[in-house]
Design a protein around this motif. Sequence first.
Motif, PDB file in Angstrom:
ATOM      1  N   GLN A  17       0.853  -1.182   0.000  1.00  0.00           N
ATOM      2  CA  GLN A  17       0.000   0.000   0.000  1.00  0.00           C
ATOM      3  C   GLN A  17       0.887   1.228   0.000  1.00  0.00           C
ATOM      4  O   GLN A  17       2.060   1.166   0.385  1.00  0.00           O
ATOM      5  N   ILE A  18       0.321   2.350  -0.417  1.00  0.00           N
ATOM      6  CA  ILE A  18       1.026   3.627  -0.401  1.00  0.00           C
ATOM      7  C   ILE A  18       0.499   4.452   0.763  1.00  0.00           C
ATOM      8  O   ILE A  18      -0.715   4.574   0.955  1.00  0.00           O
ATOM      9  N   ASN A  19       1.400   5.016   1.556  1.00  0.00           N
ATOM     10  CA  ASN A  19       1.054   5.955   2.620  1.00  0.00           C
ATOM     11  C   ASN A  19       1.519   7.352   2.210  1.00  0.00           C
ATOM     12  O   ASN A  19       2.651   7.511   1.740  1.00  0.00           O
ATOM     13  N   THR A  20       0.678   8.347   2.423  1.00  0.00           N
ATOM     14  CA  THR A  20       1.015   9.726   2.037  1.00  0.00           C
ATOM     15  C   THR A  20       0.641  10.680   3.155  1.00  0.00           C
ATOM     16  O   THR A  20      -0.498  10.671   3.626  1.00  0.00           O
ATOM     17  N   THR A  21       1.602  11.474   3.601  1.00  0.00           N
ATOM     18  CA  THR A  21       1.348  12.510   4.594  1.00  0.00           C
ATOM     19  C   THR A  21       1.042  13.815   3.877  1.00  0.00           C
ATOM     20  O   THR A  21       1.801  14.255   3.003  1.00  0.00           O
ATOM     21  N   ILE A  22      -0.078  14.448   4.248  1.00  0.00           N
ATOM     22  CA  ILE A  22      -0.542  15.644   3.553  1.00  0.00           C
ATOM     23  C   ILE A  22      -0.148  16.914   4.305  1.00  0.00           C
ATOM     24  O   ILE A  22      -0.392  17.041   5.510  1.00  0.00           O
ATOM     25  N   THR A  23       0.479  17.832   3.583  1.00  0.00           N
ATOM     26  CA  THR A  23       0.791  19.168   4.092  1.00  0.00           C
ATOM     27  C   THR A  23       0.390  20.173   3.017  1.00  0.00           C
ATOM     28  O   THR A  23      -0.060  19.791   1.926  1.00  0.00           O
ATOM     29  N   GLN A  24       0.585  21.449   3.304  1.00  0.00           N
ATOM     30  CA  GLN A  24       0.309  22.464   2.291  1.00  0.00           C
ATOM     31  C   GLN A  24       1.164  22.255   1.043  1.00  0.00           C
ATOM     32  O   GLN A  24       0.756  22.599  -0.066  1.00  0.00           O
ATOM     33  N   VAL A  25       2.353  21.679   1.236  1.00  0.00           N
ATOM     34  CA  VAL A  25       3.288  21.507   0.122  1.00  0.00           C
ATOM     35  C   VAL A  25       2.755  20.542  -0.922  1.00  0.00           C
ATOM     36  O   VAL A  25       2.922  20.761  -2.134  1.00  0.00           O
ATOM     37  N   ASN A  26       2.112  19.468  -0.490  1.00  0.00           N
ATOM     38  CA  ASN A  26       1.690  18.453  -1.460  1.00  0.00           C
ATOM     39  C   ASN A  26       0.172  18.273  -1.558  1.00  0.00           C
ATOM     40  O   ASN A  26      -0.302  17.361  -2.225  1.00  0.00           O
ATOM     41  N   LEU A  27      -0.593  19.135  -0.905  1.00  0.00           N
ATOM     42  CA  LEU A  27      -2.047  19.004  -0.929  1.00  0.00           C
ATOM     43  C   LEU A  27      -2.585  18.952  -2.365  1.00  0.00           C
ATOM     44  O   LEU A  27      -3.438  18.123  -2.692  1.00  0.00           O
ATOM     45  N   HIS A  28      -2.065  19.822  -3.218  1.00  0.00           N
ATOM     46  CA  HIS A  28      -2.557  19.875  -4.599  1.00  0.00           C
ATOM     47  C   HIS A  28      -2.098  18.684  -5.429  1.00  0.00           C
ATOM     48  O   HIS A  28      -2.578  18.488  -6.563  1.00  0.00           O
ATOM     49  N   LEU A  29      -1.194  17.866  -4.866  1.00  0.00           N
ATOM     50  CA  LEU A  29      -0.654  16.731  -5.609  1.00  0.00           C
ATOM     51  C   LEU A  29      -1.337  15.407  -5.262  1.00  0.00           C
ATOM     52  O   LEU A  29      -1.012  14.368  -5.855  1.00  0.00           O
TER      53      LEU A  29
END
Length: 374
Positions: free
Chosen positions: A176-188
């Motif tokens: 599985q893929i885990n992704t931490t969301i911040t302002q930097v990557n929110l749009h990605l």
Amino acid sequence: MNYELRVKNQKLKTPNSLPVRQAGELRTDQHPLRMIAWELTRSCNLACIHCRASAEYGPYEGELSAQEVFRVMDEIASFSKPVIILTGGEPLLRADIFDLASYGTAKGFRMVMATNGTLFTEEIVQNMKASGIQRISISIDGPTAETHDAFRKVKGSFEGSLRGIEMAKRGGIEFQINTTITQVNLHLIPDILRLAVDLGAVALHIFLLVPTGRGKELRDQEISALDYEKTLHWFYEQIDKVPLQLKATCAPHYYRILRQRAKKEGKKIASKEHGLDAMTRGCLGGVSFCFISHVGQVQPCGYLELNCGNVREKSFQEIWAKSEVFKNLRNTNGYQGKCGRCEFRKVCGGCRARAYEIFGEYMAEEPYCIYEPV
């Protein structure tokens, strides 16, 4: 070393000099233990900007020995068969990691591993398979080398993770893929979701940043409460659009949104459509989940660093049944602020770690939820 033979014959035993501690008649049936994240080492080959452990290459003093891990596994197996997440740091930096995985498999636990994937070799993947590791999670925080490597602070980490994923696929280990969301990557995030689908992941788990460890330095990069809400609504809308399981972690208000949207759309919360989300709740810390640190400290989760007891001093079963912190977390009527008034408190729970970091009180209201209770 033949890890497969060890698992098959269950030859790994706790030494007689380290007997299982007897905790007496402790009630654990009311709050069954479903999952443990076990930080077997804090050493790591990366230096991720959001790391809750502020992990570095190490070494770190005082890590639990293999014999101590075996004993605690025996204690856990005496009353529960949870999923055990082998984590770190980077768990592959622990030399005996496959001995530990094999022992857990022999005890009947579902063994999984959280890794960055950059250290994989064909031999490591074979040992994963042989020791009974059933799934791995690999963190991808950007859909390109440029965006991911900036997050991970090591050039080449994106390509290394993708190589690891390909090796795992060839070796027959689901990921599985885990992704931490911040302002930097929110749009990605839509691009990361497409990448997860293209890679053949079985799931995408998004993690909403909790400002602990090095993550405290990112406090000004946390997304707003409104953006949390918008992101979680978007995430819900992807359920029918992608062929993989979606899960929001450290975002307990997703479970409110899930029920609000399903009710509005005249749907039932069904396990076929919503997976485990239909049967679980938001914040699981101390309720059906806990964290064991590299030095044996038991916590509600890795982000909520409250000492609920140490496995070197008490039996794990005693800690799980008697910790005052765990008892408080299991009492949804004890929540403060609007969480205490919220009709969704039993399915949400608010992020207790985020409440603790912002207000200094782990039973305080979730600071990044815009919902106002009816």
